[in-house]
Design a protein around this motif. Structure first.
Motif, PDB file in Angstrom:
ATOM      1  N   VAL A  31      49.376  52.367  45.797  1.00 37.50           N
ATOM      2  CA  VAL A  31      49.022  51.659  44.566  1.00 37.50           C
ATOM      3  C   VAL A  31      47.574  51.199  44.714  1.00 37.50           C
ATOM      4  CG1 VAL A  31      49.607  49.783  42.994  1.00 37.50           C
ATOM      5  CG2 VAL A  31      51.412  50.859  44.387  1.00 37.50           C
ATOM      6  N   PRO A  32      46.593  51.980  44.241  1.00 41.22           N
ATOM      7  CA  PRO A  32      45.177  51.626  44.428  1.00 41.22           C
ATOM      8  C   PRO A  32      44.742  50.487  43.513  1.00 41.22           C
ATOM      9  CG  PRO A  32      45.488  53.997  43.975  1.00 41.22           C
ATOM     10  CD  PRO A  32      46.749  53.294  43.604  1.00 41.22           C
ATOM     11  N   VAL A  33      43.938  49.571  44.067  1.00 38.69           N
ATOM     12  CA  VAL A  33      43.350  48.468  43.304  1.00 38.69           C
ATOM     13  C   VAL A  33      41.833  48.523  43.496  1.00 38.69           C
ATOM     14  CG1 VAL A  33      43.163  45.973  43.064  1.00 38.69           C
ATOM     15  CG2 VAL A  33      45.394  47.022  43.513  1.00 38.69           C
ATOM     16  N   PRO A  34      41.056  48.643  42.428  1.00 37.96           N
ATOM     17  CA  PRO A  34      39.596  48.768  42.571  1.00 37.96           C
ATOM     18  C   PRO A  34      38.984  47.574  43.285  1.00 37.96           C
ATOM     19  CG  PRO A  34      40.287  49.331  40.342  1.00 37.96           C
ATOM     20  CD  PRO A  34      41.480  48.731  41.025  1.00 37.96           C
ATOM     21  N   ARG A  35      38.005  47.888  44.164  1.00 36.08           N
ATOM     22  CA  ARG A  35      37.290  46.822  44.861  1.00 36.08           C
ATOM     23  C   ARG A  35      35.887  47.291  45.217  1.00 36.08           C
ATOM     24  NH1 ARG A  35      38.234  44.232  50.863  1.00 36.08           N
ATOM     25  NH2 ARG A  35      37.002  42.340  50.519  1.00 36.08           N
ATOM     26  N   ASP A  36      34.905  46.462  44.889  1.00 33.62           N
ATOM     27  CA  ASP A  36      33.530  46.728  45.300  1.00 33.62           C
ATOM     28  C   ASP A  36      32.802  45.396  45.415  1.00 33.62           C
ATOM     29  OD1 ASP A  36      32.861  45.945  42.688  1.00 33.62           O
ATOM     30  OD2 ASP A  36      32.707  48.011  41.972  1.00 33.62           O
ATOM     31  N   LEU A  37      31.483  45.454  45.578  1.00 38.52           N
ATOM     32  CA  LEU A  37      30.717  44.223  45.770  1.00 38.52           C
ATOM     33  C   LEU A  37      30.792  43.286  44.573  1.00 38.52           C
ATOM     34  CD1 LEU A  37      27.498  45.522  47.578  1.00 38.52           C
ATOM     35  CD2 LEU A  37      29.363  44.187  48.557  1.00 38.52           C
ATOM     36  N   ALA A  38      31.065  43.841  43.385  1.00 42.08           N
ATOM     37  CA  ALA A  38      31.094  43.016  42.184  1.00 42.08           C
ATOM     38  C   ALA A  38      32.497  42.511  41.830  1.00 42.08           C
ATOM     39  CB  ALA A  38      30.531  43.814  40.997  1.00 42.08           C
ATOM     40  N   SER A  39      33.509  42.900  42.605  1.00 40.31           N
ATOM     41  CA  SER A  39      34.886  42.566  42.245  1.00 40.31           C
ATOM     42  C   SER A  39      35.145  41.067  42.268  1.00 40.31           C
ATOM     43  CB  SER A  39      35.860  43.271  43.188  1.00 40.31           C
ATOM     44  OG  SER A  39      35.782  44.667  43.051  1.00 40.31           O
ATOM     45  N   GLY A  40      34.736  40.381  43.329  1.00 42.37           N
ATOM     46  CA  GLY A  40      34.965  38.946  43.437  1.00 42.37           C
ATOM     47  C   GLY A  40      36.433  38.598  43.303  1.00 42.37           C
ATOM     48  N   PRO A  41      36.743  37.479  42.632  1.00 42.04           N
ATOM     49  CA  PRO A  41      38.141  37.068  42.458  1.00 42.04           C
ATOM     50  C   PRO A  41      38.963  38.080  41.656  1.00 42.04           C
ATOM     51  CG  PRO A  41      36.634  35.253  41.968  1.00 42.04           C
ATOM     52  CD  PRO A  41      35.800  36.488  42.086  1.00 42.04           C
ATOM     53  N   GLY A  42      38.285  38.965  40.944  1.00 42.43           N
ATOM     54  CA  GLY A  42      39.008  39.972  40.167  1.00 42.43           C
ATOM     55  C   GLY A  42      39.893  40.854  41.021  1.00 42.43           C
ATOM     56  N   PHE A  43      39.481  41.090  42.267  1.00 41.17           N
ATOM     57  CA  PHE A  43      40.313  41.904  43.146  1.00 41.17           C
ATOM     58  C   PHE A  43      41.628  41.197  43.437  1.00 41.17           C
ATOM     59  CE2 PHE A  43      41.765  42.618  47.531  1.00 41.17           C
ATOM     60  CZ  PHE A  43      42.160  43.949  47.417  1.00 41.17           C
ATOM     61  N   VAL A  44      41.575  39.897  43.674  1.00 40.04           N
ATOM     62  CA  VAL A  44      42.796  39.144  43.958  1.00 40.04           C
ATOM     63  C   VAL A  44      43.732  39.204  42.764  1.00 40.04           C
ATOM     64  CG1 VAL A  44      43.740  36.884  44.544  1.00 40.04           C
ATOM     65  CG2 VAL A  44      41.584  37.642  45.571  1.00 40.04           C
ATOM     66  N   THR A  45      43.189  39.030  41.572  1.00 39.39           N
ATOM     67  CA  THR A  45      44.003  39.090  40.357  1.00 39.39           C
ATOM     68  C   THR A  45      44.642  40.456  40.189  1.00 39.39           C
ATOM     69  OG1 THR A  45      42.569  37.464  39.272  1.00 39.39           O
ATOM     70  CG2 THR A  45      43.965  38.807  37.853  1.00 39.39           C
ATOM     71  N   ALA A  46      43.849  41.499  40.399  1.00 40.57           N
ATOM     72  CA  ALA A  46      44.365  42.858  40.247  1.00 40.57           C
ATOM     73  C   ALA A  46      45.406  43.182  41.310  1.00 40.57           C
ATOM     74  CB  ALA A  46      43.211  43.860  40.318  1.00 40.57           C
ATOM     75  N   ALA A  47      45.191  42.720  42.546  1.00 46.66           N
ATOM     76  CA  ALA A  47      46.165  42.965  43.606  1.00 46.66           C
ATOM     77  C   ALA A  47      47.482  42.249  43.303  1.00 46.66           C
ATOM     78  CB  ALA A  47      45.601  42.504  44.946  1.00 46.66           C
ATOM     79  N   HIS A  48      47.384  41.032  42.782  1.00 45.76           N
ATOM     80  CA  HIS A  48      48.585  40.277  42.397  1.00 45.76           C
ATOM     81  C   HIS A  48      49.370  41.043  41.335  1.00 45.76           C
ATOM     82  CE1 HIS A  48      51.088  36.804  41.303  1.00 45.76           C
ATOM     83  NE2 HIS A  48      50.866  37.175  40.056  1.00 45.76           N
ATOM     84  N   ARG A  49      48.660  41.522  40.322  1.00 48.16           N
ATOM     85  CA  ARG A  49      49.324  42.241  39.232  1.00 48.16           C
ATOM     86  C   ARG A  49      49.953  43.542  39.742  1.00 48.16           C
ATOM     87  NH1 ARG A  49      45.134  43.167  36.426  1.00 48.16           N
ATOM     88  NH2 ARG A  49      45.154  41.134  35.395  1.00 48.16           N
ATOM     89  N   ALA A  50      49.219  44.267  40.572  1.00 49.92           N
ATOM     90  CA  ALA A  50      49.718  45.539  41.083  1.00 49.92           C
ATOM     91  C   ALA A  50      50.958  45.340  41.946  1.00 49.92           C
ATOM     92  CB  ALA A  50      48.631  46.242  41.893  1.00 49.92           C
ATOM     93  N   ALA A  51      50.934  44.316  42.801  1.00 49.66           N
ATOM     94  CA  ALA A  51      52.087  44.058  43.664  1.00 49.66           C
ATOM     95  C   ALA A  51      53.302  43.652  42.844  1.00 49.66           C
ATOM     96  CB  ALA A  51      51.739  42.976  44.678  1.00 49.66           C
ATOM     97  N   ARG A  52      53.081  42.816  41.823  1.00 51.93           N
ATOM     98  CA  ARG A  52      54.193  42.347  41.003  1.00 51.93           C
ATOM     99  C   ARG A  52      54.799  43.489  40.185  1.00 51.93           C
ATOM    100  NH1 ARG A  52      51.662  39.219  37.590  1.00 51.93           N
ATOM    101  NH2 ARG A  52      51.798  40.673  35.846  1.00 51.93           N
ATOM    102  N   GLN A  53      53.955  44.318  39.600  1.00 54.35           N
ATOM    103  CA  GLN A  53      54.446  45.377  38.714  1.00 54.35           C
ATOM    104  C   GLN A  53      55.118  46.513  39.463  1.00 54.35           C
ATOM    105  OE1 GLN A  53      50.943  46.450  36.467  1.00 54.35           O
ATOM    106  NE2 GLN A  53      51.179  44.742  35.029  1.00 54.35           N
ATOM    107  N   THR A  54      54.795  46.685  40.736  1.00 51.91           N
ATOM    108  CA  THR A  54      55.336  47.817  41.492  1.00 51.91           C
ATOM    109  C   THR A  54      56.340  47.400  42.562  1.00 51.91           C
ATOM    110  OG1 THR A  54      53.556  47.748  43.141  1.00 51.91           O
ATOM    111  CG2 THR A  54      53.178  49.084  41.168  1.00 51.91           C
ATOM    112  N   SER A  55      56.603  46.094  42.702  1.00 50.25           N
ATOM    113  CA  SER A  55      57.475  45.602  43.773  1.00 50.25           C
ATOM    114  C   SER A  55      57.003  46.125  45.125  1.00 50.25           C
ATOM    115  CB  SER A  55      58.939  46.014  43.525  1.00 50.25           C
ATOM    116  OG  SER A  55      59.404  45.483  42.305  1.00 50.25           O
ATOM    117  N   ALA A  56      55.722  45.946  45.397  1.00 51.18           N
ATOM    118  CA  ALA A  56      55.107  46.489  46.606  1.00 51.18           C
ATOM    119  C   ALA A  56      55.690  45.846  47.860  1.00 51.18           C
ATOM    120  CB  ALA A  56      53.594  46.280  46.565  1.00 51.18           C
ATOM    121  N   ARG A  57      55.699  46.633  48.922  1.00 54.17           N
ATOM    122  CA  ARG A  57      56.160  46.140  50.221  1.00 54.17           C
ATOM    123  C   ARG A  57      55.026  45.543  51.033  1.00 54.17           C
ATOM    124  NH1 ARG A  57      57.549  43.894  53.852  1.00 54.17           N
ATOM    125  NH2 ARG A  57      58.934  44.388  55.597  1.00 54.17           N
TER     126      ARG A  57
END
Length: 490
Positions: free
Chosen positions: A227-253
């Protein structure tokens, strides 16, 4: 001496790749006339860089033809070309299998290929070794006699080395005992052990994207679902938000993340981002695999941040580390920091593979850790100068490139101008004597052909020469089709 092709097919059930998956990796839009040759080159490139394993059964000709939108004759001819060149083998009643020609020089994993005369190799990010390495091994040999009375096996790692590693974690704000440390073959061995400890077939793994390729390879071997979540130098807190959403929506392990100076982007999680990420992952019972191999390479005078596990409850994070990045990749000593029950399981699995880790290397690592702060400080000065020189040269000679400057780590993640293919550029550069890794090697799928990773681990003169060759390659590759070319190993 082996003279035939190299094949890895054991007695267990063979692996296979689906037509849809292979078509996704190749990219139907990249094929060009003659189609069969382009397809064969694409498959060869996938085997070369490890994205398609050795000993994997290729899809049936009719299925791959349908997935790519080409004729069955095209696929049949491509398979035939691969067999003739030694990159595939046909077996009566069981299809076509990938393999390596004995003379290919390919390792089919994310490690550098052997040195080649006249080739400037920037396909990997690893600096030359400092003189302290020689001194450390000399000291290790003087201490070796006191261990010769025993059997020499250290399945968990040498006690004095585990104690030193634990002390370093404690000093960084994460109280650690030697029982929470397993010595591994580099950070790669630690990441592999961690992923194997938490993932099973079908489990979903959230990964930062782009991502270190070996983590992808291990996850695919375990048949985890990425489950890829975009991340680069400009991501900032957005990466945390996206990772939270991705984990919740996919029931990630699990989640794989590089908190400090991610390879290849150089992105770093702030203290606040680390706290938020751990709150999120713990709420969803997602285990975090934190790759901290680059944590000591802050290049702009930043204060070191506490390990990610310092913000989580016990067992929430499996931490991988290594001395290879700040010292030398030739010293293959890394570690996994986790709870003792995980360490015990990981050690048992590792001992089945190789029995125990080299005692001499561990003794040398003890000496290197004793002087590690000074070595790392000098390495940071060196890398900062090389980073700045490479950025200056790129902006002067390739002004159309976007070159974000990372605050640490070992590489730049360059955004190529519209219409410039990383695959084509890398293939052309190799013809001119510059070996690079394609941007797509850092993607889960056919992403990042518009990006290029450039390590700044080489001397300044070599980096400036590399930019000259890139200018030449840019001109020479203009108009070429992105035909899924050779993606050499790094």
């Amino acid at each position: 001496m082996t003279t035939g092709p190299i094949s890895v097919v054991g007695a267990s059930s063979p692996t296979a790749t689906s037509a849809e998956r292979l078509a996704e990796l190749i990219g139907a839009g990249t094929l060009h006339p003659p189609m069969y040759a382009s397809l064969a080159t694409g498959i060869q490139g996938l085997v070369s860089d490890g994205r398609l394993g050795v000993g994997v059964r290729l899809p049936a000709e009719r299925e791959l033809a349908a997935a790519l939108g080409v004729s069955r004759v095209t696929v049949s001819a491509a398979y035939g070309r691969l067999r003739e060149a030694g990159w595939a083998d046909a077996r009566q009643g069981s299809g076509t299998w990938t393999q390596l020609p004995a003379t290919s020089g390919v390792v089919a994993a994310w490690v550098p290929g052997g040195p080649r005369e006249g080739v400037l190799d920037l396909s990997y990010a690893a600096p030359p070794g400092p003189p302290e390495v020689t001194d450390a091994y000399a000291q290790a040999l003087t201490e070796l006699p006191r261990h010769l009375g025993g059997h020499g096996y250290t399945p968990l790692g040498l006690g004095e080395l585990r104690a030193r590693i634990a002390e370093r974690y404690t000093a960084r704000g994460l109280p650690t005992t030697p029982e929470q440390v397993l010595v591994t073959c580099g950070a790669g061995g630690a990441v592999s052990s961690a992923l194997r400890a938490v993932l099973g077939a079908g489990d979903r793994l959230v990964v930062e994207h782009p991502v270190w390729p070996n983590a992808l390879d291990v996850a695919r071997e375990l048949r985890a679902r990425l489950v890829p979540v975009p991340r680069d130098l400009a991501s900032g807190p957005g990466f945390v938000t996206a990772a939270h959403r991705a984990a919740r929506q996919t029931s990630a392990r699990a989640l794989y993340v590089v908190p400090d100076f991610s390879n290849p982007t150089g992105a770093t999680l702030t203290e606040g981002d680390r706290r938020s990420l751990m709150v999120s992952m713990q709420q969803q019972e997602v285990t975090v695999v934190a790759d901290e191999a680059l944590a000591d390479l802050a290049l702009d005078g930043q204060e070191p941040l506490a390990p990610l596990a310092a913000h989580g409850r016990p067992g929430a994070v499996l931490s991988a580390g290594s001395i290879s990045k700040a010292v030398w990749a030739g010293v293959r000593v890394g570690w996994l920091r986790a709870e003792p029950d995980v360490i015990a399981r990981a050690a048992a699995a590792a001992s089945r593979d190789h029995g125990s880790f080299s005692l001499v290397d561990q003794l040398a690592a003890c000496a290197l850790l004793d002087g590690y702060d000074g070595i790392a400080a000098r390495r940071r000065v060196q890398l900062r100068a090389q980073r700045d020189a490479l950025v200056t040269a790129l902006r002067e000679h390739l002004p159309g490139w976007e070159v974000p400057v990372p605050p640490g780590g070992q590489s730049l993640w360059c955004h190529l101008p519209p219409g410039v293919s990383s695959s084509v550029l890398v293939d052309t550069a190799e013809e001119l004597g510059l070996r690079l890794a394609t941007g797509s090697r850092f993607g889960a799928g056919h992403a990042f052909d518009d990006r290029l990773r450039l390590p700044f681990t080489a001397p300044v003169a070599d980096l400036e020469r590399a930019v000259e060759l890139l200018v030449e390659a840019t001109g020479a590759s203009a108009g070429r089709s992105p035909a899924a070319p050779r993606r050499h190993l790094v």
